[in-house]
Every structure is written in structure tokens, then in C-alpha cells.
Design a protein around this motif. Sequence first.
Motif, mmCIF file in Angstrom:
data_model
loop_
_atom_site.group_PDB
_atom_site.id
_atom_site.type_symbol
_atom_site.label_atom_id
_atom_site.label_comp_id
_atom_site.label_asym_id
_atom_site.label_seq_id
_atom_site.Cartn_x
_atom_site.Cartn_y
_atom_site.Cartn_z
ATOM 1 N N PHE A 413 0.797 -1.219 0.000
ATOM 2 C CA PHE A 413 0.000 0.000 0.000
ATOM 3 C C PHE A 413 0.838 1.281 0.000
ATOM 4 C CE2 PHE A 413 -2.363 -3.279 2.395
ATOM 5 C CZ PHE A 413 -3.424 -3.462 1.513
ATOM 6 N N MET A 414 1.638 1.483 1.022
ATOM 7 C CA MET A 414 2.364 2.738 1.186
ATOM 8 C C MET A 414 3.498 2.864 0.178
ATOM 9 S SD MET A 414 3.971 4.296 4.656
ATOM 10 C CE MET A 414 5.152 5.631 4.680
ATOM 11 N N TRP A 415 4.214 1.783 -0.059
ATOM 12 C CA TRP A 415 5.395 1.843 -0.913
ATOM 13 C C TRP A 415 4.985 2.070 -2.370
ATOM 14 C CZ3 TRP A 415 7.916 2.580 3.158
ATOM 15 C CH2 TRP A 415 7.692 1.824 4.291
ATOM 16 N N MET A 416 3.899 1.465 -2.798
ATOM 17 C CA MET A 416 3.407 1.705 -4.154
ATOM 18 C C MET A 416 2.824 3.112 -4.280
ATOM 19 S SD MET A 416 4.152 -0.698 -6.134
ATOM 20 C CE MET A 416 4.337 -2.450 -6.411
ATOM 21 N N HIS A 417 2.222 3.595 -3.207
ATOM 22 C CA HIS A 417 1.701 4.956 -3.224
ATOM 23 C C HIS A 417 2.838 5.956 -3.439
ATOM 24 C CE1 HIS A 417 -0.642 8.513 -1.934
ATOM 25 N NE2 HIS A 417 0.485 8.863 -1.350
ATOM 26 N N LEU A 418 3.939 5.765 -2.736
ATOM 27 C CA LEU A 418 5.081 6.643 -2.899
ATOM 28 C C LEU A 418 5.635 6.575 -4.320
ATOM 29 C CD1 LEU A 418 6.893 6.033 0.507
ATOM 30 C CD2 LEU A 418 6.046 8.240 -0.311
ATOM 31 N N ALA A 419 5.732 5.358 -4.862
ATOM 32 C CA ALA A 419 6.250 5.203 -6.222
ATOM 33 C C ALA A 419 5.335 5.881 -7.241
ATOM 34 C CB ALA A 419 6.406 3.714 -6.553
ATOM 35 N N LEU A 420 4.032 5.639 -7.154
ATOM 36 C CA LEU A 420 3.098 6.257 -8.085
ATOM 37 C C LEU A 420 3.112 7.773 -7.960
ATOM 38 C CD1 LEU A 420 0.006 3.862 -7.854
ATOM 39 C CD2 LEU A 420 1.479 4.220 -9.832
ATOM 40 N N SER A 421 3.180 8.285 -6.745
ATOM 41 C CA SER A 421 3.206 9.733 -6.528
ATOM 42 C C SER A 421 4.434 10.362 -7.165
ATOM 43 C CB SER A 421 3.161 10.047 -5.035
ATOM 44 O OG SER A 421 1.970 9.578 -4.442
ATOM 45 N N CYS A 422 5.577 9.689 -7.034
ATOM 46 C CA CYS A 422 6.810 10.226 -7.614
ATOM 47 C C CYS A 422 6.796 10.137 -9.136
ATOM 48 C CB CYS A 422 8.018 9.482 -7.048
ATOM 49 S SG CYS A 422 8.359 9.872 -5.310
ATOM 50 N N VAL A 423 6.252 9.057 -9.689
ATOM 51 C CA VAL A 423 6.121 8.953 -11.149
ATOM 52 C C VAL A 423 5.216 10.060 -11.673
ATOM 53 C CG1 VAL A 423 5.272 7.529 -13.057
ATOM 54 C CG2 VAL A 423 6.601 6.484 -11.213
ATOM 55 N N LEU A 424 4.131 10.313 -10.958
ATOM 56 C CA LEU A 424 3.215 11.384 -11.357
ATOM 57 C C LEU A 424 3.936 12.735 -11.353
ATOM 58 C CD1 LEU A 424 0.430 12.493 -12.036
ATOM 59 C CD2 LEU A 424 -0.135 12.421 -9.598
ATOM 60 N N LEU A 425 4.693 13.015 -10.314
ATOM 61 C CA LEU A 425 5.422 14.280 -10.247
ATOM 62 C C LEU A 425 6.466 14.357 -11.356
ATOM 63 C CD1 LEU A 425 6.053 16.953 -8.872
ATOM 64 C CD2 LEU A 425 7.515 15.702 -7.252
ATOM 65 N N SER A 426 7.171 13.267 -11.632
ATOM 66 C CA SER A 426 8.156 13.249 -12.714
ATOM 67 C C SER A 426 7.505 13.559 -14.051
ATOM 68 C CB SER A 426 8.843 11.883 -12.784
ATOM 69 O OG SER A 426 9.620 11.628 -11.643
ATOM 70 N N SER A 427 6.339 12.970 -14.283
ATOM 71 C CA SER A 427 5.666 13.179 -15.564
ATOM 72 C C SER A 427 5.309 14.648 -15.758
ATOM 73 C CB SER A 427 4.404 12.306 -15.641
ATOM 74 O OG SER A 427 3.341 12.831 -14.852
ATOM 75 N N VAL A 428 4.870 15.292 -14.703
ATOM 76 C CA VAL A 428 4.508 16.715 -14.790
ATOM 77 C C VAL A 428 5.754 17.562 -14.979
ATOM 78 C CG1 VAL A 428 3.524 18.656 -13.514
ATOM 79 C CG2 VAL A 428 2.394 16.429 -13.458
ATOM 80 N N ARG A 429 6.787 17.312 -14.211
ATOM 81 C CA ARG A 429 8.018 18.095 -14.315
ATOM 82 C C ARG A 429 8.639 17.972 -15.706
ATOM 83 N NH1 ARG A 429 11.093 16.761 -8.580
ATOM 84 N NH2 ARG A 429 10.448 18.652 -7.460
ATOM 85 N N ASN A 430 8.735 16.752 -16.207
ATOM 86 C CA ASN A 430 9.369 16.544 -17.509
ATOM 87 C C ASN A 430 8.567 17.187 -18.632
ATOM 88 O OD1 ASN A 430 11.663 15.109 -16.647
ATOM 89 N ND2 ASN A 430 10.496 13.219 -16.488
ATOM 90 N N GLN A 431 7.265 17.075 -18.563
ATOM 91 C CA GLN A 431 6.440 17.674 -19.601
ATOM 92 C C GLN A 431 6.533 19.201 -19.580
ATOM 93 O OE1 GLN A 431 2.307 16.442 -19.682
ATOM 94 N NE2 GLN A 431 1.721 18.263 -20.838
ATOM 95 N N LEU A 432 6.453 19.793 -18.394
ATOM 96 C CA LEU A 432 6.529 21.249 -18.300
ATOM 97 C C LEU A 432 7.902 21.761 -18.718
ATOM 98 C CD1 LEU A 432 4.620 21.893 -14.948
ATOM 99 C CD2 LEU A 432 3.805 22.344 -17.263
#
Length: 457
Positions: A413-432
Amino acid sequence: MNTSMPAEPRTGHKSDMADLLALKAGSMWQALKAEPFAVWMIFCYFLFEYTRPQSIIPALDILPWMQVFILLSAVGYFFQQNKGRASGGAVLFWLVAFFVVILISSQGGFAPPVSWRSLDKYYLWVIIFFLITRICTTERHFYFLLVIFFLASLKLSLFGARTWTLRGFSFTSWGMKGPPGFFENSGELAVQMVVFFGISVYLYKALGPTLTGWRKWLLLAAPITAAMTVMAASSRGSQVALAVQLYLIFLHGKISIRALLLAAVVGYVAFSFLPPEQIERFTTIGEDKTSIQRMHYWENGWEMMKDYPAFGVGYFAFIPYFERFYSQYVLYDHAQLAHNIFIQVGADLGFIGLSVYLILIALCFAIPRKTIKLLERFDKGDEWRVFAAKGLMLGYVGFLIGGQFVSIVYYPFMWMHLALSCVLLSSVRNQLAAELTPNASVGGRRIETVASRKILT
């Protein structure tokens, strides 16, 4: 599958994502075919971790599939070219710090052999987090990870809702048994469903208005069947978590007549479906054998924390320590884990371990919030990833509340949440960053402006 990683496309990206968000199978397959080997291996790991097909189909149970996919993704990452910028450095630091505490606690704890045998219950999550966040860095990557999570969880929720309906919405003492794996027991299955409920509600908010037909109904079925499975699982903690999630959805901290009426209707309908035995379980909290045993774990777990404040009684040493020094409080055949994530961490790893764990919990909310603020700053506040970030946070609220009654610290639960949250942030940062530096490259390496560097840090 490509052997190198393409950069986030700058032309046609919006139309590509529009087709994916419309849940068009053909577009999904075309996008998947363009992904490199390492990404495919991460997707396969994610799929097998959440669905466990080898447990359902014995013919597939010929290899340790999760370990194989982790190894192959690591090999693919090593040879991967044009790696995207990854977020999550701070998270990785605290994950490693938590592991250091575990090692110290294992060496000086009450039962070192038990501790050393259990190390893989944690350190594999550090490896998995690293690989997911380093390999998956684009919007498409996050989208497909979320699709896999959604479909795997929907399979569980549809099964749970169907089972509960066929048994006439009746109560059973064992709740709801899930498939072999992390979600086999009723309590853990219920926690997965409240996590899924939070994410699926916001996915429907984001995509539901643009969809029609079976696709719209599929998205709508997800939170409904997830809630039904929580009710069927007879897990009081997860039912409380679901109630809090509904409050946050309908009231969101603001009192209005419309929100109150809607919350009242939903609450009444949910309560009317609760079997009398389940209602009685709430009225007897603190009096039934299960509640009394858990309170013994919590009270004596707190004593362990006070007796060993630095590094606890030892990583995964709660059970042998409890059976040795608190045997008079064991009401069943043997002691179990603490049935509370904070007591589980605090008793095993002391206040130092608990402090690191609390920092990781704070990051579980901070990273999605950072993603939302970044998108809003660039006038993208209505983008689907804003809703996805809110769904991750709502799902994590479900985990935190449900985790007060079950021992799920080292579940995904928690470890996958952290991974998904960081992937989401990476996707936004890289696109912007790509949008701020269009076509600016020298020798195949993009030149970053001051603005893009600020986004990437």
C-alpha cells in the motif's frame, strides 16, 4: 518493444493522451508497443504483483515471476538510453534511512534470526521504488501504471460485490476472502478496496464526463463495487475509513445543505445494507474478544516502545517478544502482529524508526500536493493528473485509517503509493520542462532554461 527510451513527445502528445484517456484499446496497444524493454518489465511486475495469475493458474507457477521481472527491469534500466528525469530523491533517502534503522534494530533486537529472515519484506520495496521511479518518468508511464492498478483492483471489487450480492448482503464472521497474496485476508482486502475507492472516485471525476457507454459505466462501477466489497469484508477499520473518505468527498471540510443531504442519503443507504451482526460489531467495540486482544497488543506495544525507545524490541520481533513477556495477554493460540501500523513500527523499531516512518507518511501527502500546485501554477488545474493526485491522497487516507486495525506496514500500500506519486510528479516536471524549452538541444542533449531547471528541482 523498443530498446531505448523515447523522450516525451512534444508534437501530438495531447492528442495521443486524449485517445488513451478515452480508453481506446487500439491507442493503448500502439502506445505500449512504443515503450522500451525496461518499462515493459515494470508493467509486467506491477501486473503480476497485483493480480498473482500464477496463483490462479497453476501452469504459470513455474518461476518466481516478481523477482524475474524486477531483475529484468534492472537489466533494462542499465542499458536504457535517454532516461527521463526522475523525482523521488528525498523519498529514496528516507527509505534507505528506514532500512538502516531496520538493520540496527535487527542486530540488537530480541530475536535477530527472526529479524534477518524478514529483511526481504522491506528491502525489496526500496529496490522496486527505485526501479519504478527511475524507469517510469512520463505521463504515459503513469497512465499505464494506473490502468494496471485500476483493472487489478476492479477484478477484486467486482468479485467482492458479486459474492456479497449472491449471499444476500448477509454477514459472515470471516468477512471476504481474497485471492492468494497480499489481499487474501479480509482486513487487507478491505484496505486495498478503500485505497481503490479513493483513486477510482477521482478518476471518474476526471474522465467520466468525457466518456459514454460501457466505458463510463466501467469507471462508475469501480467505486461502487469497491465500497460494496468493504462492506462485505466486515472490517470495522476499513468501514470507518470509507466513511471518512465519503465525508471528505461530499463535505470537503465545508458545510452546505447540498453536501449534507447527499452525505446523509449515501450514509443511510450504506447503513441500511449493513447486516444486524455487523452493526452489533460496532456496538461491541472494546468488549468482543478481537477488540480486547488488539487493545492488549496496543497497550503492551506502547510499553515496549517506552522500554526500548531508540530501536525497539527488534525488527519483526514483536510476536516472540510478546509471547515471552506478555503471554498472559495472548487470547488466541499464539500472538500476532500489533494490528496497528504505528505500534507495529514503534514497538519493532523504536521512536527513531517511527520518526522516519512519519516522515515518509508526510511525503505521501506532500508529493501529490506538490504535483497539484505545479500544474495549477501553469494553468493546468483542470488536467486529469490533478484529479489523479487527489485520488492518491484520498486513497492513502483510507490506508492510514484502515492501518490502525491491521498489520500492513510491509504490504504494498504505502510503498506503491510513494512510487506512483513520484512517477506522477516526474511526468509533470518533464512535460513542463519540455514545453519551456521546445526544440532546444545540442548534440542530442536538451538545453535547459532557468525556468525548466526550477521545475526539475
